[in-house]
Design an enzyme around this catalytic site. Structure first.
Site, PDB file in Angstrom:
ATOM      1  N   ARG A 119       0.874  -0.742  -0.090  1.00 49.21           N
ATOM      2  CA  ARG A 119      -0.245  -0.080   0.046  1.00 49.21           C
ATOM      3  C   ARG A 119       1.249   1.066   0.112  1.00 49.21           C
ATOM      4  NH1 ARG A 119      -5.205   1.278   2.862  1.00 49.21           N
ATOM      5  NH2 ARG A 119      -6.319   0.148   0.697  1.00 49.21           N
ATOM      6  N   HIS A 146      -6.507   1.069  -7.180  1.00 53.39           N
ATOM      7  CA  HIS A 146      -6.393   0.481  -5.801  1.00 53.39           C
ATOM      8  C   HIS A 146      -7.356  -1.110  -6.634  1.00 53.39           C
ATOM      9  CE1 HIS A 146      -7.277  -1.055  -2.255  1.00 53.39           C
ATOM     10  NE2 HIS A 146      -8.241  -0.371  -2.042  1.00 53.39           N
ATOM     11  N   GLN A 149      -9.831  -4.178  -4.918  1.00 49.74           N
ATOM     12  CA  GLN A 149     -10.952  -3.464  -4.392  1.00 49.74           C
ATOM     13  C   GLN A 149     -11.820  -3.870  -5.835  1.00 49.74           C
ATOM     14  OE1 GLN A 149     -11.782  -2.195  -0.630  1.00 49.74           O
ATOM     15  NE2 GLN A 149     -13.276  -2.524  -1.662  1.00 49.74           N
ATOM     16  N   ASP A 237     -16.854   7.309  -3.077  1.00 50.21           N
ATOM     17  CA  ASP A 237     -15.502   7.153  -2.403  1.00 50.21           C
ATOM     18  C   ASP A 237     -16.108   8.078  -1.320  1.00 50.21           C
ATOM     19  OD1 ASP A 237     -13.384   5.855  -1.024  1.00 50.21           O
ATOM     20  OD2 ASP A 237     -12.242   6.514  -2.975  1.00 50.21           O
ATOM     21  N   CYS A 276     -16.900   0.695  -0.844  1.00 49.24           N
ATOM     22  CA  CYS A 276     -15.403   0.313  -0.958  1.00 49.24           C
ATOM     23  C   CYS A 276     -14.931   0.511   0.715  1.00 49.24           C
ATOM     24  CB  CYS A 276     -13.848   0.707  -2.085  1.00 49.24           C
ATOM     25  SG  CYS A 276     -13.625   2.800  -1.015  1.00 49.24           S
ATOM     26  N   ARG A 304     -13.303  -9.173  -0.655  1.00 51.53           N
ATOM     27  CA  ARG A 304     -11.656  -9.162  -0.340  1.00 51.53           C
ATOM     28  C   ARG A 304     -10.971  -9.717  -0.684  1.00 51.53           C
ATOM     29  NH1 ARG A 304     -10.085  -3.360  -0.131  1.00 51.53           N
ATOM     30  NH2 ARG A 304      -7.689  -4.184  -0.682  1.00 51.53           N
TER      31      ARG A 304
HETATM   32  N1  NVA Z   1     -10.080   6.327  -2.109  1.00 56.83           N
HETATM   33  C1  NVA Z   1      -9.887   6.175  -0.826  1.00 56.83           C
HETATM   34  C2  NVA Z   1      -9.537   4.520  -0.765  1.00 56.83           C
HETATM   35  C3  NVA Z   1      -9.778   4.081   0.647  1.00 56.83           C
HETATM   36  C4  NVA Z   1      -9.629   2.899   0.328  1.00 56.83           C
HETATM   37  C5  NVA Z   1      -8.009   6.699  -0.182  1.00 56.83           C
HETATM   38  O1  NVA Z   1      -7.250   6.270  -0.575  1.00 56.83           O
HETATM   39  O2  NVA Z   1      -8.105   6.773   1.119  1.00 56.83           O
HETATM   40  N1   CP Z   2     -11.586  -0.522   1.084  1.00 52.76           N
HETATM   41  C1   CP Z   2      -9.930  -0.310   1.188  1.00 52.76           C
HETATM   42  O1   CP Z   2      -9.201  -0.617   0.860  1.00 52.76           O
HETATM   43  O2   CP Z   2     -10.044  -0.347   3.032  1.00 52.76           O
HETATM   44  P1   CP Z   2      -8.735  -0.263   3.915  1.00 52.76           P
HETATM   45  O3   CP Z   2      -8.089   0.804   3.868  1.00 52.76           O
HETATM   46  O4   CP Z   2      -9.320  -0.558   5.680  1.00 52.76           O
HETATM   47  O5   CP Z   2      -7.529  -1.190   3.575  1.00 52.76           O
END
Ligand code: NVA
Ligand code: CP
Length: 317
Positions: A119, A146, A149, A237, A276, A304
């Site tokens: 990540r 992502h 997801q 989102d 998500c 997931r």
């Molecule tokens: N768009 C959000 C997704 C979180 C899973 C972010 O990047 O924070």
């Molecule tokens: N949807 C998602 O990726 O959640 P987290 O940020 O909790 O991993």
């Protein structure tokens, strides 16, 4: 000679983005994910590991430069249920946080682990990790995309509504990391994607023209009502992503893009709502929508695990 851990005989099978893989490979992955979930539903007890333990002896390093609930836990559970193990690494706790390069981190982790899930705060870190790792690298979210997801999201639509091909998905919000992976998925899985985004947060013209040049119906406009009418799935989102540093501006721009009951009522009968997560009730979605009968967000979160089992199975061969 072994092709793992340092050998360059075969390039590792990275899962970096949906647009990097062909439609047939992605379809096979999702079919595998559906099959694993069905098989598991027949096994009594939700924590029973797969008896065949296909990942026995395999270790996944999970490197987080940003917080996570679902990604962290679902990858850990996916590995455990298939007989493998995980190591949790936080960027700031590694020498990476003191200036060791991503390239050297990738080289070293490749000598210990069988795959690396990242990540990344910056998409370039993921690309560098994949360039220098000699084991598969999986994108667990970057500021740009992502893909894990969205694989789970497509799986969730298929579970409830049947094959994704030809379905209509409406996106309400900024063209952020999730939206970009939705565009990739629309092209590879053959569904229509209608994006409703504020004028300042639209997809790039290149992205839309790439999708249309692939024969895919991807459109972008500035009105949620236009995107949602007649859709099979409505998704959104958080207004402020982990990589955004202009939260107040985004909240103002996105104020007209909330998924409300009245907006969802204009979608197809039986349309589903996806998010998500994490969600902000009263911002991108009304509580009555995300907690209502059309919401499939908990199935989506659960999926997931299965989508990522299939991704890891492909990566690890
Ligand atoms: N768009 C959000 C997704 C979180 C899973 C972010 O990047 O924070
Ligand atoms: N949807 C998602 O990726 O959640 P987290 O940020 O909790 O991993």
């Amino acid at each position: 000679m072994s092709t793992r851990r340092g050998s360059s005989a075969l390039a590792p099978k990275h899962f970096l983005d949906i647009d990097r893989l062909d439609a047939k490979t992605l379809r096979a992955m999702l079919d595998h994910a559906h099959a694993m979930k069905k098989r598991r539903a027949n096994i009594e007890g939700r924590v029973t590991p797969d008896a065949s333990a296909p990942f026995a002896g395999r270790v996944l390093a999970m490197l987080f430069e940003r917080p996570s609930t679902r990604t962290r836990v679902s990858f850990q559970i996916a590995m455990a249920q298939l007989g493998g193990e995980t190591i949790l690494l936080r960027g700031e706790e590694l020498q990476l946080g003191r200036g060791e390069t991503v390239a050297d981190t990738a080289r070293v982790l490749s000598r210990y682990c069988d795959a690396i899930m990242v990540r990344a705060s910056n998409h370039q870190h993921l690309i560098e990790m994949a360039e220098f790792a000699t084991v598969p690298v999986v994108n667990g979210l970057t500021d740009r995309t992502h893909p894990c997801q969205v694989m789970a999201d497509v799986m969730t639509i298929e579970e409830k509504l049947g094959p994704i091909r030809g379905k209509i998905v409406a996106w309400c919000g900024a063209c952020n990391n999730m939206a970009q992976s939705w565009i990739h998925a629309a092209v590879r899985f053959g569904f229509e994607l209608r994006l409703a985004c504020p004028a300042e947060l639209q997809p790039t013209p290149e992205m839309i023209s790439w999708a249309t040049s692939q024969g895919c119906k991807v459109s972008a406009n500035t009105r949620a009502a236009v995107a949602v009418r007649g859709a099979d799935c409505v998704t959104t989102d958080t207004w402020v992503s982990m990589s955004d540093n202009d939260g107040e501006r985004r909240k103002k721009l996105l104020a007209g893009f909330q998924v409300t009951r009245s907006l969802l009522a204009t979608a197809n009968a039986g349309a589903m709502f996806l998010h998500c997560l994490p969600a902000h009730r009263g911002e991108e979605v009304e509580a009555e929508v995300i907690d209502g009968p059309q919401s499939a967000v908990w199935d989506e979160a659960e999926n997931r695990v299965y989508a990522q089992k299939a991704i890891l199975a492909w990566c690890l061969g």
